[in-house]
Design a protein around this motif. Sequence first.
Motif, short mmCIF file in Angstrom:
data_model
loop_
_atom_site.label_atom_id
_atom_site.label_comp_id
_atom_site.label_asym_id
_atom_site.label_seq_id
_atom_site.Cartn_x
_atom_site.Cartn_y
_atom_site.Cartn_z
N HIS A 34 -5.48 -11.18 8.05
CA HIS A 34 -6.00 -12.29 7.26
C HIS A 34 -4.90 -13.24 6.80
N GLY A 35 -3.65 -12.94 7.11
CA GLY A 35 -2.56 -13.83 6.75
C GLY A 35 -1.78 -13.44 5.52
N PHE A 36 -2.09 -12.26 4.93
CA PHE A 36 -1.34 -11.81 3.77
C PHE A 36 -0.07 -11.07 4.21
N HIS A 37 0.92 -11.03 3.33
CA HIS A 37 2.16 -10.31 3.59
C HIS A 37 1.95 -8.87 3.10
N VAL A 38 1.83 -7.94 4.03
CA VAL A 38 1.46 -6.56 3.70
C VAL A 38 2.62 -5.62 4.01
N HIS A 39 2.97 -4.80 3.03
CA HIS A 39 3.98 -3.77 3.18
C HIS A 39 3.32 -2.42 2.96
N GLY A 40 3.87 -1.38 3.58
CA GLY A 40 3.34 -0.04 3.39
C GLY A 40 4.44 1.00 3.43
N ILE A 41 4.28 2.04 2.62
CA ILE A 41 5.21 3.17 2.60
C ILE A 41 4.42 4.44 2.92
N ASP A 42 4.99 5.28 3.77
CA ASP A 42 4.35 6.56 4.08
C ASP A 42 5.42 7.57 4.43
N ASP A 43 5.14 8.85 4.16
CA ASP A 43 6.14 9.89 4.41
C ASP A 43 5.94 10.58 5.75
N SER A 44 4.99 10.10 6.55
CA SER A 44 4.72 10.72 7.85
C SER A 44 5.04 9.74 8.98
N GLU A 45 6.03 10.08 9.79
CA GLU A 45 6.36 9.24 10.93
C GLU A 45 5.21 9.20 11.93
N ALA A 46 4.49 10.31 12.06
CA ALA A 46 3.35 10.36 12.98
C ALA A 46 2.26 9.38 12.55
N MET A 47 2.01 9.29 11.25
CA MET A 47 1.00 8.35 10.76
C MET A 47 1.47 6.91 10.95
N GLU A 96 0.84 -1.19 0.00
CA GLU A 96 0.00 0.00 0.00
C GLU A 96 0.88 1.24 0.00
N LEU A 97 0.76 2.04 -1.04
CA LEU A 97 1.47 3.31 -1.14
C LEU A 97 0.67 4.38 -0.42
N GLY A 98 1.28 5.07 0.54
CA GLY A 98 0.55 5.98 1.40
C GLY A 98 -0.28 5.20 2.41
N VAL A 99 0.37 4.32 3.15
CA VAL A 99 -0.34 3.38 4.02
C VAL A 99 -1.01 4.06 5.20
N GLY A 100 -0.50 5.23 5.63
CA GLY A 100 -1.14 5.98 6.71
C GLY A 100 -1.22 5.22 8.01
N THR A 101 -2.41 5.22 8.60
CA THR A 101 -2.61 4.58 9.91
C THR A 101 -2.92 3.09 9.80
N GLY A 102 -2.93 2.56 8.57
CA GLY A 102 -3.13 1.12 8.40
C GLY A 102 -4.58 0.69 8.43
N THR A 129 4.72 -4.65 7.44
CA THR A 129 6.07 -4.14 7.27
C THR A 129 5.98 -2.73 6.72
N SER A 130 6.35 -1.74 7.52
CA SER A 130 6.19 -0.34 7.10
C SER A 130 7.54 0.31 6.89
N ARG A 131 7.54 1.31 6.02
CA ARG A 131 8.77 2.03 5.68
C ARG A 131 8.46 3.52 5.58
N LEU A 132 9.32 4.34 6.18
CA LEU A 132 9.20 5.78 6.07
C LEU A 132 9.84 6.25 4.77
N GLY A 133 9.07 6.95 3.94
CA GLY A 133 9.61 7.42 2.67
C GLY A 133 8.52 8.02 1.81
N ASP A 134 8.93 8.72 0.78
CA ASP A 134 8.02 9.32 -0.18
C ASP A 134 7.43 8.20 -1.04
N PHE A 135 6.16 7.88 -0.81
CA PHE A 135 5.58 6.72 -1.47
C PHE A 135 5.46 6.92 -2.98
#
Length: 270
Positions: free
Chosen positions: A60-73, A45-51, A87-93
């Motif tokens: 549900h058992g899927f492997h989910v990754h997310g990128i977001d540019d806000s540490e607060a989110m 998910e690009l721009g994963v936000g608060t999930g 699995t989340s990553r801080l960065g410009d999605f």
Amino acid sequence: MAPAHAHYDQKLASVYDQMYPIQADTDQAVAYLAGLLPPTGRLLELGVGTGRVAVPLAEHGFHVHGIDDSEAMLAKLRERDPKGLVTSRLGDFTATGTGERFDVVTLLMNTLFAAVTKEQQITCLRNARKQLAPGGRFVLQAFDPALYHTMSRPDLSVRYLGETAIMLDTLVIDRSQQIMVGVHTILDGGPPQTRRHMLRYAFPFEIDLLAELAGLRLVSRMGDWAGGAYTSASTGHISVYERAGERDAGTRPEDAAGPGEADCTAVRPL
């Protein structure tokens, strides 16, 4: 250079889920996306936000990754996901890549419009394509701008953020540039706090053209997550794309080259 934007800081992150209290929409989105994924499939998910969508899918058992540019989110995501399933990553999605491929890549809640020129939006779509596995699907959710495009004067509305807080929203439209400027003022008993956001909206068929330039091709379009038809009365759409070239005889999907990439600055939707 793109105009400066308000960052989703701790204050906005603390009320984000109250800004969009759409549990039914969330449940339908999770069910639809789960139906696109193979068992234990991979989703980005690009721009994963608060999930809001990412965490239920991970549960549900899927492997989910997310990128977001806000540490607060991302901090709010971790509160929602204490087991660390996402699995989340801080960065410009819009430009940050994972170096991996996914069965499904998503760009939800009008997030494409956070890129405020058509060139930046093409870059966002190229980044999605780059991380999409052969045979995978890219799913984009956005509002239909027809209603907003006719606005000729500023609009003021109120969002209720719980029992003790409200948000005053002022919305201004520049039709010549397809730009939407929103000013959010939070009133919660303390000093009023104001944030400004800008979006560059695009009509569905315009998005299809941008997607083609990014190496993607439209597969289907719905009016809502329940599978309703997209019609002239629809207020939004869910559009599903595949990597262009996958149906072309003699072309290996992984070798289908998309156009070059450029930098762009990510912001979050209004």
